[in-house]
Design a protein around this motif. Structure first.
Motif, mmCIF file in Angstrom:
data_model
loop_
_atom_site.group_PDB
_atom_site.id
_atom_site.type_symbol
_atom_site.label_atom_id
_atom_site.label_comp_id
_atom_site.label_asym_id
_atom_site.label_seq_id
_atom_site.Cartn_x
_atom_site.Cartn_y
_atom_site.Cartn_z
ATOM 1 N N LEU A 3 0.735 -1.242 0.012
ATOM 2 C CA LEU A 3 -0.002 -0.032 0.052
ATOM 3 C C LEU A 3 0.747 1.023 0.141
ATOM 4 O O LEU A 3 0.628 2.369 -0.827
ATOM 5 N N PHE A 4 1.972 1.369 0.834
ATOM 6 C CA PHE A 4 2.538 2.448 0.958
ATOM 7 C C PHE A 4 4.050 2.453 0.705
ATOM 8 O O PHE A 4 4.811 3.321 0.516
ATOM 9 N N GLY A 5 4.669 1.205 0.445
ATOM 10 C CA GLY A 5 6.086 1.181 0.409
ATOM 11 C C GLY A 5 6.507 0.860 -1.136
ATOM 12 O O GLY A 5 7.841 0.686 -1.429
ATOM 13 N N GLY A 6 5.647 0.790 -2.058
ATOM 14 C CA GLY A 6 6.147 0.430 -3.435
ATOM 15 C C GLY A 6 6.155 -0.696 -3.885
ATOM 16 O O GLY A 6 6.560 -1.030 -4.772
ATOM 17 N N ALA A 7 6.061 -1.692 -3.108
ATOM 18 C CA ALA A 7 6.341 -3.251 -3.124
ATOM 19 C C ALA A 7 5.230 -3.556 -4.110
ATOM 20 O O ALA A 7 4.096 -2.998 -4.311
ATOM 21 N N GLU A 8 5.543 -4.743 -4.958
ATOM 22 C CA GLU A 8 4.645 -5.449 -5.925
ATOM 23 C C GLU A 8 3.339 -5.917 -4.915
ATOM 24 O O GLU A 8 3.414 -6.337 -3.821
ATOM 25 N N PRO A 9 2.160 -6.223 -5.513
ATOM 26 C CA PRO A 9 1.091 -6.550 -5.207
ATOM 27 C C PRO A 9 1.010 -7.979 -4.494
ATOM 28 O O PRO A 9 0.469 -8.232 -3.668
ATOM 29 N N ASP A 10 2.185 -8.952 -4.763
ATOM 30 C CA ASP A 10 2.411 -10.043 -4.256
ATOM 31 C C ASP A 10 3.478 -10.286 -3.754
ATOM 32 O O ASP A 10 3.825 -11.273 -3.550
ATOM 33 N N ALA A 11 4.418 -9.185 -3.414
ATOM 34 C CA ALA A 11 5.629 -9.245 -2.917
ATOM 35 C C ALA A 11 5.611 -9.843 -1.444
ATOM 36 O O ALA A 11 4.937 -9.362 -0.515
ATOM 37 N N ILE A 12 6.761 -10.561 -1.095
ATOM 38 C CA ILE A 12 6.962 -10.883 0.278
ATOM 39 C C ILE A 12 8.571 -10.666 0.588
ATOM 40 O O ILE A 12 9.313 -11.467 -0.414
#
Length: 805
Positions: free
Chosen positions: A496-505
């Motif tokens: 939501l707020f850190g720019g990570a991909e929608p499925d990133a872990i």
């Protein structure tokens, strides 16, 4: 309800039994001359002998007693054992086992502090098994570190399975049908046992299977219909709004448990035999036995409408557990000694879901602003254990006896926890400036693992000083090593707020190590005052290993305005703790074995006690240590034949358990005035416990036997947190009555029983505290605080049929 005068009541009851027995013996027409109390053989000292001859505090229940008293699980055993407290919290989580008040954990889920070890035969394994085809249950009270090792700070419990019989074929089928008040369905249990010699006097197989079906009695009455869409706290005065958003799940704390085992016994000759056992138990539970009646904020619209047998969780909370044990036990008679080898491989796995809504609301990150906010956690656990013990037990007739052995245990644990917040990503994008959606709604991920190895050398030496005096000394030299890893991530916030991909872990493991070694000692003196009266004095030690809390290290500096959960340096590891028990006891048999009267005085010092707390960052559970605690008291048990038809038993225990040092930072990071102090009472167990039972037996209907049993168990109040600090509370004492009538013929028996005869409604423990509904964020919508309750009145009928071929 309970005052110190209860001790007088217990002693008076015992003395009354003595007087009754004395009078009965004087009148031989009332009691048969040769009738006596059953002698139960135990092997807890690693040698076979009767309970009355064993110089330690031990209770053993054999198969006949368990059937007569309708004992089917470990929680039922506790009412027979003075000093043992088992709080039945339903099948979803293991019931906490507390001996002599040795407990520091606040009551509620996961409150079992691990101060008592459980065994199946010779192998340590943590399982609350259904008591099917069990020869007996042995409960050792007090530290047992010398012969039994880690985890026996308070004692040990042994499930002794029935061995395959080599000389005859037999079978048994049994069933149970019961109805619990407040339940919409009928429960039941059914199973069989079969014993078959394959080679007469040489090789035999024994197998059993049991299925237990409990429909439950607590409704999850306010679960969401559509996660992330349904409004979780609608207008409670609008019935249509309530019904369109929420649903009622009836009898949501039920369980289905399947228990089975197969054993193969081979006896090569009189000097060697071995038994291979495979044990399996699968438990599917539907939810917790927690209710929210009288546990919600007064401003919560549910407060006035929730029933006494209703939970307010937003999600159902099923959990599936599976236990397996493969063990090989070998015995060889070497003449001068018996050689015993016990090898065990056990596997445990669990898959569960629980409501996590209230925790996230309490953390004050804005979740409560989403009207449809709800969260749930999926948890996976897997534990693999290998155990090996070798020991030699002397067999000579000399005055000197000894035991020597070695022990090795390795446990691998892997666990993961995933928190989901359905629909919150869209709300955050619309209202909090979120950049993109997170389709899987994965808010938090935690992965942990550990490897624990324990090894030990142990031994005992006994010497018969005189015909009346025996002295035993023992020692255990132990070493353990712990390697742990932990990682966590906040995928939803990162997306939501850190720019990570929608499925990133993003997973980065933190690693911890811990270990220790030490010595445990034991001294025991046994004195035979007469053929029927024996006294003993014991000093014994127990320990529990330390280790890692499996917490990821907190970053420095901590991120601002971002949810996180982590451990500070002083929170990531915990140390081992030890107990030292000083005990005086006696065992006596009177009037031609028609009365047993046993008592013990004890004083237990607990050093470096492990205690549960919560991290400063994220309120994650972890273990820490406090300097010291102490438990002291008295335990009494008596059984008596009152007449040819009446037999009675009674037990009483008084325990005073308290801190003997301050625990300044246990509940409060700043160590304020409400922190636990020296002299504060320990939680989880009552100061007074009392039980009594009476059996009436007579012949009816052409040599059939009728047994009528009545049992009463009672306890004083229990506190939920150390010293009632940090919003702890006192849970009132209560008593429960059970009654049954059993008709027995040569091959069959049937039993009609009523448990909780007067339908007592009692709170057995509490989840968290009322701070959740008074001071926590979102207090008016919090549902985390709740009460575990006992089972209502239950009526059932059992049937048993045995046959031989």
């Amino acid at each position: 309800m309970f005052k110190p005068s209860l001790l007088t009541l217990a002693v008076s009851s015992a003395l009354s039994s003595v007087l009754f027995s004395s009078n009965a013996v004087a009148q031989e027409q009332v009691i048969e001359k040769n009738k006596s109390l059953e002698v139960i053989e135990v092997t807890a000292t690693r040698r076979s002998g009767s309970i009355q001859a064993a110089p330690l505090n031990i209770t053993a229940l054999d198969a006949d007693v368990m059937k007569d008293q309708n004992i089917s699980e470990l929680a039922d055993v506790a009412r027979w054992v003075p000093g043992l407290t088992i709080t039945d919290q339903g099948g979803r989580a293991g019931s906490p086992i507390i001996v002599r008040g040795l407990n520091t954990n606040s009551s509620g889920p996961s409150s079992d502090g691990g101060t008592v070890a459980t065994y199946i035969n010779e192998i340590p394994v943590s399982v609350d098994m259904r008591l099917v085809d069990v020869e007996r249950v042995e409960v050792l009270i007090g530290p047992q570190g010398t012969l039994y090792g880690a985890g026996t700070l308070g004692g040990a419990i042994r499930y002794m399975l029935k061995e395959p019989e080599l000389d005859f074929t037999s079978g048994e089928v049994f069933g149970d049908v019961f109805q619990t008040q407040e339940s919409d369905s009928v429960g039941g249990e059914a199973g069989f046992i079969f014993n078959l010699p394959l080679i007469e006097d040489k090789l035999a197989v024994r197998t059993s299977l049991n299925i237990y079906e409990d429909p439950g009695f607590i409704d999850y009455a306010y679960t969401v219909r559509e996660p992330g869409v349904s409004i979780t706290d609608p207008d409670w005065t609008n019935l249509d709004a309530v019904n369109s958003n929420l649903k009622n799940v009836k009898d949501a704390n039920g369980e289905t448990t399947t228990t089975g085992r197969i054993s193969l016994r081979y006896k090569a000759n009189e000097s060697f035999e071995g038994t291979l056992n495979y044990f399996y138990q699968k438990q599917d539970t539907e939810g917790r036995s927690i209710v929210h009646h009288n546990s919600l904020n007064a401003n919560n619209g549910l407060s006035d409408r929730i029933g006494k047998y209703e939970s307010a969780y937003r999600y159902e909370e099923p959990r599936e557990k599976e236990d397996q044990l493969l063990s090989l036990e070998l015995k060889a008679d070497l003449g001068f000694a018996e050689l015993v080898s016990a090898t065990g491989i056990s596997h445990f796995e669990a898959d569960g879901q629980r409501d996590q809504t209230d925790l996230l609301i309490r953390l004050d990150y804005g979740y409560e602003e989403f009207p449809s906010f709800s969260a749930f956690t999926r948890e996976l656990d897997e534990v693999d254990t290998f155990t090996q013990e070798l020991r030699l037990v002397s067999q000579s007739d000399s005055d000197l006896s000894w035991i020597v052995g070695g022990f090795y245990n390795k446990t691998d644990t892997d666990a993961s926890s995933r928190e989901f917040t359905p629909g919150f990503d869209q709300f955050a994008v619309d209202n909090f400036g979120g950049a993109q959606l997170r389709p899987d709604s994965l808010e938090y991920l935690e992965i942990t693992g550990s490897k624990v190895t324990e090894s030990a050398l142990f031994g005992e030496v006994g010497y018969q000083v005189t015909d009346k005096l025996d002295i035993t000394i023992g020692a255990r030299f132990y070493e353990y090593d712990v390697k742990a890893k932990a990682a966590y991530d906040f995928p939803l916030a990162n997306t939501l707020f850190g720019g990570a991909e929608p499925d990133a872990i993003s997973i980065n493991y933190e690693y911890d190590k811990a270990g220790d070694n030490g010595t445990l000692l034991k001294f025991n003196a046994k004195y035979q005052f007469s053929d029927s009266v024996m006294g003993y004095a014991t000093i014994s030690e127990g320990f529990r290993i330390g280790g890692s809390n499996l917490l990821a290290a907190c970053p420095d500096p901590l991120p601002e305005n971002q949810q996180t959960g982590c451990g500070n340096p002083d929170e990531r590891l915990f140390e081992s703790d030890t107990t030292t028990n000083y005990e005086l006891g006696f065992k006596s048999t009177w009037f031609r074995s028609q009365l047993h009267f046993n008592a013990a005085l004890f004083n237990v010092d607990w050093d470096n006690a492990q205690i549960a707390a919560a991290t400063v960052v994220g309120q994650l559970p972890y273990l820490t240590n406090v300097d010291s605690a102490n438990a002291k008291g008295i335990e009494i048990a008596t059984r008596a034949i009152l007449s040819d038809s009446f037999t009675a038993y009674a037990t009483y225990a008084y325990t005073k358990a308290e801190l003997t040092s301050d625990a300044a930072y246990l509940f409060n990071a700043d160590g304020n005035e409400d922190s636990p102090k020296d002299g504060d009472r320990l939680p989880g167990s009552p100061e007074h416990q009392f039980s009594m039972g009476i059996n009436y037996q007579t012949e009816v209907f052409n040599n059939k036997t009728l047994d009528i049993n009545y049992g009463l168990t009672a306890q004083s109040d229990v506190i939920s947190k150390v010293g009632l600090r940090d919003n702890g509370e006192a849970l009132p004492g209560y008593s429960l009555s059970n009654i049954s009538a059993k008709l027995t013929a040569d091959a069959w028996s049937t039993t009609l029983y009523v448990d909780n005869l007067f339908n007592k409604y009692a709170v057995t423990s509490v989840r968290r505290s009322d701070a959740d509904i008074t001071t926590a964020n979102g207090a008016d919508i919090q549902r985390n605080y709740g009460y575990f309750i006992n089972r209502p009145l239950t009526v059932g009928i059992k049937f048993n049929y045995k046959f031989e071929i």
